[in-house]
Each structure stands twice: as C-alpha cells, then as structure tokens.
Scaffold this active site. Structure first.
Site, short mmCIF file in Angstrom:
data_model
loop_
_atom_site.label_atom_id
_atom_site.label_comp_id
_atom_site.label_asym_id
_atom_site.label_seq_id
_atom_site.Cartn_x
_atom_site.Cartn_y
_atom_site.Cartn_z
NE ARG A 286 -65.62 -0.49 -104.33
CZ ARG A 286 -66.78 -0.74 -103.72
NH1 ARG A 286 -67.03 -0.19 -102.55
NH2 ARG A 286 -67.69 -1.52 -104.27
CE LYS B 2 -66.88 -5.12 -104.07
NZ LYS B 2 -67.38 -6.01 -103.05
CD GLU C 217 -66.67 -4.79 -94.32
OE1 GLU C 217 -67.18 -3.85 -94.93
OE2 GLU C 217 -65.75 -5.48 -94.77
N1 PXG Z 1 -68.27 -4.69 -97.28
C1 PXG Z 1 -67.83 -5.71 -98.04
C2 PXG Z 1 -66.84 -6.65 -97.48
C3 PXG Z 1 -68.33 -5.86 -99.35
O1 PXG Z 1 -67.90 -6.86 -100.11
C4 PXG Z 1 -69.71 -3.89 -99.00
C5 PXG Z 1 -69.17 -3.80 -97.72
C6 PXG Z 1 -70.65 -2.82 -99.46
O2 PXG Z 1 -70.01 -1.96 -100.39
P1 PXG Z 1 -70.80 -1.28 -101.60
O3 PXG Z 1 -69.76 -0.52 -102.34
O4 PXG Z 1 -71.39 -2.40 -102.43
O5 PXG Z 1 -71.82 -0.42 -101.01
C7 PXG Z 1 -69.30 -4.96 -99.84
C8 PXG Z 1 -69.91 -5.09 -101.19
C9 PXG Z 1 -71.07 -10.16 -104.57
C10 PXG Z 1 -71.22 -9.25 -103.40
O6 PXG Z 1 -71.31 -11.34 -104.43
C11 PXG Z 1 -70.38 -8.15 -103.23
C12 PXG Z 1 -70.52 -7.32 -102.12
C13 PXG Z 1 -71.49 -7.59 -101.24
C14 PXG Z 1 -72.31 -8.69 -101.41
C15 PXG Z 1 -72.17 -9.54 -102.50
O7 PXG Z 1 -70.74 -9.70 -105.66
N2 PXG Z 1 -69.65 -6.27 -101.92
#
Ligand code: PXG
Length: 289
Positions: A50, A149, A182
């Site tokens: 990703r 991301k 989301e």
């Molecule tokens: N939506 C968004 C906008 C995200 O940033 C997710 C969904 C969940 O995706 P995953 O692949 O993790 O199941 C994310 C995940 C950080 C942090 O501070 C990053 C995320 C979420 C919370 C904190 O690094 N990203």
C-alpha cells in the site's frame, strides 16, 4: 528509543529532519501504521504494498526496495526490544526549496518509529464506543483518491476535534454526497439481518488492511459481505456496528448520532469477529526472529 532515520538508528532526541523537508512544508509524503503482535509484524507485505501504491500515486519514487523496507521495519523493532506495538513508517519528498514544486527535493526522508499506540480506552472494547457525525467531510475521491495514505490528514484532524468538542472520542465522516465514508482513522462496518456491510472505497474510505482482514474472516465463517453505499440512516437502524483500523483494531460501536445501535450493547457477531481477529493476528505476518 531508537528511531530509523535515513539508514541509521539514532536516539529519539537526535532524530531530526530539515525544516525544508516537503513532508513538513506541504504534507508531501506517504505513511503506514503497522502493528506488531508477539514479535510478528502483522501484514507487513500488505502495508508495504500500500505504501508503494500511495507513493506511485503521488509520483514519489521509493528510495528502497520492499525487502529493504521490511528489514528496516523489523530491525527498528529489534533495536527497541519491542514485541508488541505500533510502527509508523514515513517517506517524504525530502528537503527542497520553498515553493510547491518538488524539483530539487531529495533525497527522500525515511523515518521509522516503533512505539505503542492506544487509540481508545480499553474499557470501550468491552462496552463499545459512541460516535457522532461531524461537519467536516472526507476529501472528494475525485480530488485525491482516498486510497492514498498521504501526510495530509487535516480534514480528519478537524473531524476529530469537532467530535471531541462535543464530548465524543470519534467522528463519523461523510463524503460530499452525504454518504458514510469512514471515521477519522478507522473503517466503518454495520451488520443488518446477518449481512455485513461497509462503504465502498469510492465513498471515501481508505482501503484498510484491517477492513480487508475482517471481510475475509467474516466470509470464512459464512457471513455475506457487501460493499455498499451507506447513509447515516443505515447506521442508525443497524443491528450492530463496529470500526476497524490498525491502531483501533476492531472496536464495537454502540451509538451513532445519539441513536443506540441494536440494544445499545456490543453485538454478538461483532464480538465473534473481534475474537476471530485477535486469534488471527499472530499467524499473518513476518516474525522478528
Ligand atoms: N481510514 C483512515 C483514514 C486511516 O488513516 C484506516 C482507515 C484503517 O486502515 P488500516 O489499514 O490501518 O486498517 C486508517 C489507518 C497513525 C494512525 O497515527 C493511522 C491510521 C489510523 C490511526 C492512526 O499512524 N491509519
């Protein structure tokens, strides 16, 4: 704490990058958040894939191969004697000049932090989280693909602040059509009449790795899974609701916009999926040793 910074392991106090780094000046970069469970980096290859896709989408050349990134992630965990935790991997366009153009930027900055994260209090994994929809929308998917991301999280941060100001820990974000996208760092799921629903990616959801894992687990136990546009109303009348994310893992949601979901307690299927997810995490990744 040792931080990986451009090929070296340096103390946290010495982990410094240029104020001319376009990651700082413009949010010009990409990142991943990865979990480490019992000495096993969960879905490392999926996260690195990703990251490569995010970088390709913003025309950012990856400075290292996937194998080199994998080894750097594992070694950062080893350097910190971490067996359980959270890894933040960041690649920025690197130091450049003032002005948006990336010409003259480089080399790319690569940062790996291996630490811990607790997004919500433990008690809410038992009793469920209450969320509220907020005015700040997800970025339109035709403006910036939500799958990227990137280091631009300002609208999600604003949504989080808006929820917190009215007494909620998490915000439900809508897209410009008013459909569910989301939460600020988590994907959203509902269960209705035994079927699992989550918004499609073009509704403004990140292609969550936990989202995909939970969809696989649900299909594996015979639950029908549908990616379908959802409205706030669909959530209000759902039987069950939960959120997924690397940081959040799988957390039940028991109230949306002041409406209790189902009987206001974490649902039975949600509990089952949480248990199965927890069982699966140590079997699906790269071992540190
Ligand atoms: N939506 C968004 C906008 C995200 O940033 C997710 C969904 C969940 O995706 P995953 O692949 O993790 O199941 C994310 C995940 C950080 C942090 O501070 C990053 C995320 C979420 C919370 C904190 O690094 N990203």
């Amino acid at each position: 704490m040792k931080i990986y910074l451009n090929g070296e392991y340096v103390e946290k106090e010495d982990a410094k990058i240029s104020v001319f780094d376009h990651g700082l000046l413009y949010g010009d970069g990409v990142f991943e958040g990865i979990r480490l469970y019992d000495g096993c980096v969960y879905k490392l290859d999926e996260h690195l894939e990703r990251l490569e896709h995010s970088a390709k989408a913003i025309l950012l050349e990856m400075p290292m191969s996937r194998a080199e990134f994998a080894e750097a992630v594992c070694e950062t965990c080893r350097q910190n004697n971490l067996r359980n935790g959270y890894v933040r991997l960041i690649v920025t366009r690197g130091p450049g000049h003032l002005g948006l153009t990336p010409d003259g930027c480089g080399p790319q900055s690569v940062i790996i932090i291996a630490d811990n994260i607790q997004l919500y209090p433990q008690e809410l994994y038992e009793n469920g989280l209450k969320i509220i929809s907020v005015p700040t929308r997800r970025i339109n998917s035709s403006a910036l693909p939500p799958a990227v991301k990137s280091l631009n999280y300002l609208n999600n941060i604003l949504a989080k602040i808006e929820a917190k100001r009215v007494g909620f820990l998490e915000a439900l974000m809508l897209n410009d059509k008013g459909e569910i996208a989301e939460c600020t760092g988590d994907n959203v799921f509902i269960i209705r009449k035994g079927t699992l629903y989550t918004p499609p990616l073009d509704a403004g959801s990140l292609r969550g790795i936990t989202r995909a894992a939970v969809m696989d687990i649900a299909s594996g136990i015979g639950i029908a899974v549908k990616e379908q546009a959802l409205t706030r109303y669909d959530l209000w009348i759902a039987d069950e609701c939960f959120l997924t994310g690397t940081a959040a893992e799988v957390i039940p949601c028991v109230e949306v916009d002041h409406r209790p979901i189902g009987d206001g307690k974490p649902g039975e299927l949600t509990r089952k999926l949480i248990d199965l997810f927890r069982d699966s995490v140590k079997m699906d990744g790269v071992r540190l040793d």
